[in-house]
Scaffold this motif. Sequence first.
Motif, PDB file in Angstrom:
ATOM      1  N   VAL A  51       0.819  -1.205   0.000  1.00  9.20           N
ATOM      2  CA  VAL A  51       0.000   0.000   0.000  1.00  9.20           C
ATOM      3  C   VAL A  51       0.859   1.263   0.000  1.00  9.20           C
ATOM      4  CG1 VAL A  51      -1.673   1.304   1.378  1.00  9.20           C
ATOM      5  CG2 VAL A  51      -1.951  -1.143   1.079  1.00  9.20           C
ATOM      6  N   LEU A  52       1.980   1.251   0.687  1.00  8.42           N
ATOM      7  CA  LEU A  52       2.739   2.480   0.899  1.00  8.42           C
ATOM      8  C   LEU A  52       3.973   2.646   0.029  1.00  8.42           C
ATOM      9  CD1 LEU A  52       2.589   2.512   4.796  1.00  8.42           C
ATOM     10  CD2 LEU A  52       1.154   3.789   3.202  1.00  8.42           C
ATOM     11  N   HIS A  53       4.529   1.576  -0.529  1.00 10.41           N
ATOM     12  CA  HIS A  53       5.813   1.649  -1.210  1.00 10.41           C
ATOM     13  C   HIS A  53       5.767   0.928  -2.551  1.00 10.41           C
ATOM     14  CE1 HIS A  53       7.670   3.413   2.317  1.00 10.41           C
ATOM     15  NE2 HIS A  53       7.153   2.460   3.055  1.00 10.41           N
ATOM     16  N   PRO A  54       6.848   0.999  -3.333  1.00 13.94           N
ATOM     17  CA  PRO A  54       6.879   0.281  -4.620  1.00 13.94           C
ATOM     18  C   PRO A  54       6.800  -1.236  -4.426  1.00 13.94           C
ATOM     19  CG  PRO A  54       8.696   1.840  -4.466  1.00 13.94           C
ATOM     20  CD  PRO A  54       8.037   1.817  -3.138  1.00 13.94           C
ATOM     21  N   TRP A  55       6.351  -1.910  -5.474  1.00 14.07           N
ATOM     22  CA  TRP A  55       6.099  -3.353  -5.394  1.00 14.07           C
ATOM     23  C   TRP A  55       7.363  -4.145  -5.106  1.00 14.07           C
ATOM     24  CZ3 TRP A  55       8.398  -7.038  -8.349  1.00 14.07           C
ATOM     25  CH2 TRP A  55       9.100  -6.593  -9.462  1.00 14.07           C
ATOM     26  N   TRP A  56       8.520  -3.693  -5.583  1.00 13.17           N
ATOM     27  CA  TRP A  56       9.736  -4.491  -5.488  1.00 13.17           C
ATOM     28  C   TRP A  56      10.289  -4.561  -4.068  1.00 13.17           C
ATOM     29  CZ3 TRP A  56      13.651  -1.530  -3.702  1.00 13.17           C
ATOM     30  CH2 TRP A  56      13.584  -0.157  -3.936  1.00 13.17           C
ATOM     31  N   LEU A  57       9.777  -3.765  -3.143  1.00 10.61           N
ATOM     32  CA  LEU A  57      10.235  -3.873  -1.755  1.00 10.61           C
ATOM     33  C   LEU A  57       9.759  -5.159  -1.084  1.00 10.61           C
ATOM     34  CD1 LEU A  57      10.031  -0.250  -0.375  1.00 10.61           C
ATOM     35  CD2 LEU A  57      12.044  -1.615  -0.837  1.00 10.61           C
ATOM     36  N   ILE A  58       8.877  -5.898  -1.757  1.00  8.82           N
ATOM     37  CA  ILE A  58       8.461  -7.209  -1.252  1.00  8.82           C
ATOM     38  C   ILE A  58       9.668  -8.156  -1.212  1.00  8.82           C
ATOM     39  CG2 ILE A  58       7.090  -9.245  -1.863  1.00  8.82           C
ATOM     40  CD1 ILE A  58       5.387  -7.088  -0.718  1.00  8.82           C
ATOM     41  N   ALA A  59      10.562  -8.043  -2.200  1.00  9.30           N
ATOM     42  CA  ALA A  59      11.697  -8.974  -2.290  1.00  9.30           C
ATOM     43  C   ALA A  59      12.642  -8.861  -1.083  1.00  9.30           C
ATOM     44  CB  ALA A  59      12.443  -8.770  -3.599  1.00  9.30           C
TER      45      ALA A  59
END
Length: 116
Positions: free
Chosen positions: A16-24
């Motif tokens: 919700v708060l940051h870019p998608w790639w921070l999931i990695a």
Amino acid sequence: MVMYCILLLAAVLVTVLHPWWLIAPLAFLIGGFCTRSASRAAIIGFAAVFTAWLACACYYSLPNHQLLATRMAGFFLLPNAWTLIITAAIPGALTGGLSAASGVLVRAMFKRNKPV
């Protein structure tokens, strides 16, 4: 179960708060600290991020009666909006699962062997 809950909550906040790639990196760190088996980390990481992305997609899509999702599904020749929503969650789930497994394997690589 603890790793699943931690990763699920963190993935929702990051999505919700940051870019998608921070999931990695998030899954990498949580997987490295919370479990010892790479296969278990991969399954839990996949399931947690899939659930988080599916929940976020539903949160954004359901209030507008899936208008945009239905149009995008037609653009990609998919049968309905739900197919698009589930298909959109798969890349994030693969990223989360592989990153969590990588975290376990990197931790095992740097772990010292006990003397015999």
